[in-house]
Enzyme design. Structure first.
Site, PDB file in Angstrom:
ATOM      1  N   ASP A  79     -11.823 -32.134  59.801  1.00  0.00           N
ATOM      2  CA  ASP A  79     -10.616 -31.667  59.105  1.00  0.00           C
ATOM      3  C   ASP A  79     -10.427 -32.290  57.737  1.00  0.00           C
ATOM      4  OD1 ASP A  79     -10.039 -34.261  59.979  1.00  0.00           O
ATOM      5  OD2 ASP A  79      -7.894 -33.839  60.064  1.00  0.00           O
ATOM      6  N   CYS A 105     -24.963   7.732  60.477  1.00  0.00           N
ATOM      7  CA  CYS A 105     -25.700   6.976  61.488  1.00  0.00           C
ATOM      8  C   CYS A 105     -26.326   5.743  60.861  1.00  0.00           C
ATOM      9  CB  CYS A 105     -26.782   7.831  62.146  1.00  0.00           C
ATOM     10  SG  CYS A 105     -28.143   8.249  61.043  1.00  0.00           S
ATOM     11  N   CYS A 117     -28.452   6.085  57.784  1.00  0.00           N
ATOM     12  CA  CYS A 117     -27.699   6.199  56.522  1.00  0.00           C
ATOM     13  C   CYS A 117     -27.381   4.814  55.967  1.00  0.00           C
ATOM     14  CB  CYS A 117     -26.407   6.970  56.747  1.00  0.00           C
ATOM     15  SG  CYS A 117     -26.629   8.668  57.276  1.00  0.00           S
ATOM     16  N   ASP A 174     -15.489 -35.131  64.550  1.00  0.00           N
ATOM     17  CA  ASP A 174     -14.868 -36.194  63.776  1.00  0.00           C
ATOM     18  C   ASP A 174     -13.738 -36.783  64.619  1.00  0.00           C
ATOM     19  OD1 ASP A 174     -14.043 -37.709  61.419  1.00  0.00           O
ATOM     20  OD2 ASP A 174     -12.350 -36.317  61.361  1.00  0.00           O
ATOM     21  N   ASP A 216     -15.467 -34.585  55.552  1.00  0.00           N
ATOM     22  CA  ASP A 216     -16.244 -33.834  56.538  1.00  0.00           C
ATOM     23  C   ASP A 216     -16.968 -32.644  55.919  1.00  0.00           C
ATOM     24  OD1 ASP A 216     -15.377 -35.449  58.706  1.00  0.00           O
ATOM     25  OD2 ASP A 216     -13.504 -34.331  58.807  1.00  0.00           O
TER      26      ASP A 216
END
Length: 858
Positions: A638, A11, A14, A440, A642
């Site tokens: 990309d 559970c 734990c 961008d 960036d």
């Protein structure tokens, strides 16, 4: 991050115990334990031996994960780790338990309550019936001994868990019933039939066995449901090819996938899976990449194109060179991202973790207090004990512990199926809180590769003649725009003639000789130094420039021969993606290093809310910081330039076709390189957050209602709870939470029908790029805000659904000074439009009167 398998957890208490123990190890900087996958992710300099020792001292087992299995194409070890081993075991336990329980129930309830017949030698022999019940209950307890072993082990280690609650409840029932049985023997010897029957009614042997059996039912249902949450990850692992056909010494040989090396040449026939990432050397084909990207339409591949492991060659024969093998393949990277995300925790999980740490000890205390109180009220021990046992067996820490991770796992798996990869659980949560998206321009909104858009030949010149001359000049140029002209010429089957005396001249111009004639190319300023520029063409060129295109002028023999316009065109899905973001109440900003005029033209075509032009690569990060003053920011990019902005943003989203640096810096990776996946990612995050809120609500409300009911607080109203019904309720609680999370698999993340426009943050224009680029990060320009004196934005905590929004909206609009209130539980804001001045306290009090918290007003 180093990952480990953890055993023995039952559970949330734990997992909290293990996490706490490992965090105490010197050198551990962070630790995250997943109850769902029984895994643990650890960061820091601590040795594996020290970490394993800490887990074992906490009372649990641990072993390092086979890292290579999760990274290489042969993922059989990880598949075995994710396989559902628990359900078959629990099923066998359940069948055996039910067999003995049914016989026990026949004796305890069938005969006693309904008069079902028993062998004649049981007639009047109540002690014998008690002994049979004791034996049958004992057998069921032995079958389910795992509850007692784990439960009491946790108690000994000072870390009681769900198994402890079950073990205590069952054991208390059994011990009390055994006492009643021995007391019955004394009463029978004394000849007191009335007392014999009294003790007969004190038997709870059926409860001791029923509790264990019902909890096992719940555990089995939970295990089956949990297995389904990892289906996405298992399906990815099953895609991993096992062999490859290599070309060695001119012959084809089949080798294990682990033996493929970078640089090896492999062949793929129609219908076969591509074994590793590579580049096509020979052949053409259509490749189905749906396994990695979710796109069902095959992608055409030719010489020079990249192919990825686990995709399917559908038509032609391909001969390829291996470029990435083992842990470096795209498939392996996806599996690693999904697996790592499952091993991390979302910030929202801290609520359940905090509660789970105190939950089980608190429940045991409540059960003891309940028993004592009922004894003090004059009830018999059996009655008081039944109330205490009910408290133990109805309380469910599992539901709290599973509320967040199961939703995260399902949401993350659904994203992976659709080519959207969330690196961590935190990034999956953060994406849904986005208020501003910064895009961008090049390669994100646009294709990233210029192409010819317009041909304007001069009078008496054909388009073919203009393009032939242009291609002849540009064939010797290294400029990116030259490639666009040459690509257009190639597409129209024009072969450029050879030129002589080629020269790149200062002032953005080219010169050469073609068949003895001087020819030129360049911008307007350069071309005017060589020849006269006709007014009509000059005006047309100016118009093209206003549209964000770059006009290239070509001339020869002393006159202008024409103009070719080149532009980086907008991706087909960009305008629609931006419109979807805006319909979700998100402000869209475009960042670019282009000049303002070109940027404005692209911005108009794309439909963004704001354009920030002239931003140098090192200035994007400063712009993101300024935007963050207005709300949570997601940066989409990309390129290498960036990466700082992706890291600075609250959520960095990398286009999958971008550079490795950008992908490494991002929190979310879009494998399909489509801008339309940005709103899809945010939509999925919001749906996952909503599911987590639902799970937490039901987990908390179950315990908030169930524990007082079990304790007997509602007995004055005629409501009580038998321990067996408490066990049944406990067994179903976790199953319900997991089942609710599995509903996410039905969510369509590309559908806009659930989008609802919320108020996006007030625009905060950035200072001019020229000023920005002169300033250091420490001197980042201040953000100029619009005049919004008639509007105020309230930051509101506690809203979880549309009903919450409606309550806050109604409360604010009830104020005479408020014309309108636009409320979003997802953004956590309420934007009010005022018709008169009103103090912040008035607005705050109106909201907090509805039991929500205002953390700030702007």
């Amino acid at each position: 991050m180093e990952q480990y398998n953890v055993t023995g957890m039952s559970c949330a208490a734990c997992s909290a115990r293990v996490e706490k123990a490992v965090k105490k190890v010197p050198g551990v900087t962070s630790c995250s334990v997943s109850l769902l996958t029984n895994s643990m992710g650890v960061e820091g300099t601590a040795s594996p031996a020290a970490i394993l020792s800490a887990v074992q001292e906490a009372g649990y087992g641990a072993s390092p994960k086979n890292a290579s299995a999760s990274k290489t194409s042969d993922a059989s070890t990880d598949l075995d780790a994710l396989a559902d081993h628990e359900t078959p075991k629990l099923k066998r336990r359940l069948i055996a338990s039910l067999g003995f329980l049914l016989v026990l129930m026949y004796f305890s309830m069938g005969h006693m309550m309904w008069g079902w017949p028993l062998p004649h030698w049981f007639d009047g022999n109540h002690v014998a019936m008690g002994l049979v019940q004791l034996l049958l209950a004992g057998i069921v307890m032995v079958i389910n001994q795992k509850f007692f072993i784990n439960g009491f082990k946790g108690l000994i280690h000072g870390a009681p868990n769900m198994d402890t609650l079950v073990a205590l409840g069952s054991m208390a029932s059994f011990v009390w019933s055994t006492y009643a049985l021995f007391a019955m023997t004394r009463a029978q010897v004394d000849g007191s039939d009335e007392l014999v029957m009294h003790y007969m009614m004190e038997f709870y042997f059926e409860s001791a066995a029923m509790i264990l059996t019902l909890i096992t039912v719940g555990k089995m249902l939970e295990a089956r449901s949990k297995g389904k949450t990892t289906d996405a990850l298992k399906s990815l692992m099953k895609l991993a090819p096992k062999t490859a056909t290599l070309v060695r010494d001119g012959a084809e040989v089949t080798v294990a996938i682990a033996d493929v090396q970078k640089g090896d040449v492999f062949v793929v026939r129609p219908g076969e899976n591509i074994p590793v990432d590579g580049v096509v050397l020979e052949g053409t084909s259509a490749v189905n990449e749906s396994a990695l990207t979710g796109e069902s339409i095959p992608v055409d591949k030719a010489v020079g194109d990249k192919v990825s492991a686990a995709t399917t060659n559908q038509s032609g024969f391909l001969r390829c060179e291996a470029t990435r093998v083992g842990e470096d393949t795209t498939l392996a990277q996806i599996i690693k991202m999904v697996s790592d995300a499952a091993a991390t925790k979302a910030p929202i999980a801290k609520i359940a973790d905090t509660v789970s740490g105190f939950f089980v000890p608190a429940v045991i205390s409540i059960a003891v207090v309940t028993t004592i109180v009922w004894l003090l009220l004059g009830h018999e021990l059996g009655y008081a004990l039944a109330r205490g046992i009910s408290v133990l067996v109805i309380s469910c820490p599992c539901a709290l512990g599973l509320a967040t991770p199961v939703a995260i796992m399902v949401g993350n798996g659904l994203g992976a199926k659709n080519g959207i990869l969330f690196k961590t659980a935190a990034s999956l949560e953060a994406a849904g809180r986005t208020q501003i998206v910064a895009l961008d321009k090049t390669g994100t909104i646009t294709e990233g590769a210029p192409r010819v858009t317009d041909l304007l030949p001069a009078e008496g010149v054909t388009e073919t003649e203009l393009l032939t001359l242009a291609a002849a000049l540009e064939s010797r140029s290294e400029h990116p725009l030259a490639k666009a002209v040459l690509a257009d010429a190639e597409a129209k089957a024009i072969t450029p003639p050879e030129v002589t005396d080629f020269a790149a001249l200062p002032g953005n111009g080219l010169a050469a000789k073609l068949d003895g004639m001087d020819i030129y190319a360049g911008n307007a300023a350069f071309i005017q130094t060589k020849l006269t520029l006709p007014a009509a063409l000059a005006q047309q060129a100016e118009k093209l420039a206003a549209e964000g295109k770059t006009p290239l002028f070509f001339g020869g023999a002393g006159r202008l021969l024409g103009v070719i316009a080149v532009a980086d065109t907008i991706k087909e899905d960009s305008p629609e993606a931006i419109r979807q973001l805006q319909n979700m109440g998100i402000r869209v900003v475009m960042l670019t290093g282009d000049n303002q005029r070109t940027a404005d033209a692209i911005g108009r075509q794309a439909g963004v809310d704001e354009v920030i032009a002239g931003v140098l690569p090192d200035g994007k990060e400063a712009v993101i910081r300024q935007l963050q003053a207005s709300g949570k920011v997601a940066m989409v990019g990309d390129g290498i330039n960036d990466a700082p902005a992706l890291t600075r943003a609250d959520t960095g989203i990398a286009i999958g076709a971008g550079t490795d640096v950008a992908i490494d810096a991002a929190d979310v990776v879009l494998m399909n390189s489509k801008l339309s996946d940005v709103p899809a990612a945010i939509r999925l995050s919001r749906a996952t957050l909503r599911n987590i809120h639902e799970n937490l609500f039901w987990a908390f409300i179950y315990n908030i209602i169930g524990i007082p009911l079990a304790a007997g607080l509602f007995i004055p109203f005629g409501l009580t709870l038998n321990p067996m019904f408490g066990a049944a309720a406990m067994s179903l609680s976790s199953f319900c939470v997991v089942s609710n999370a599995l509903r996410l698999n039905l969510f369509d993340l590309h559908s806009t029908r659930h989008d609802h426009k919320t108020a996006s943050p007030a625009a905060a224009p950035v200072q001019s790029a020229a000023e920005n680029n002169k300033k250091s990060d420490a001197e980042a320009p201040e953000v100029k805000t619009e005049d919004n004196t008639m509007k105020k934005t309230l930051k509101v905590e506690g809203m979880m659904c549309g009903h919450c929004e409606a309550r806050v909206k109604k409360a604010l609009e009830a104020l005479p000074e408020v014309d309108e209130a636009v409320v979003s539980h997802e953004a956590g804001t309420a934007i009010v439009t005022l018709n008169a001045d009103v103090t912040d306290d008035v607005l705050k009090n109106a909201v907090e009167a509805q039991d929500y918290k205002v953390t700030g007003i702007q």
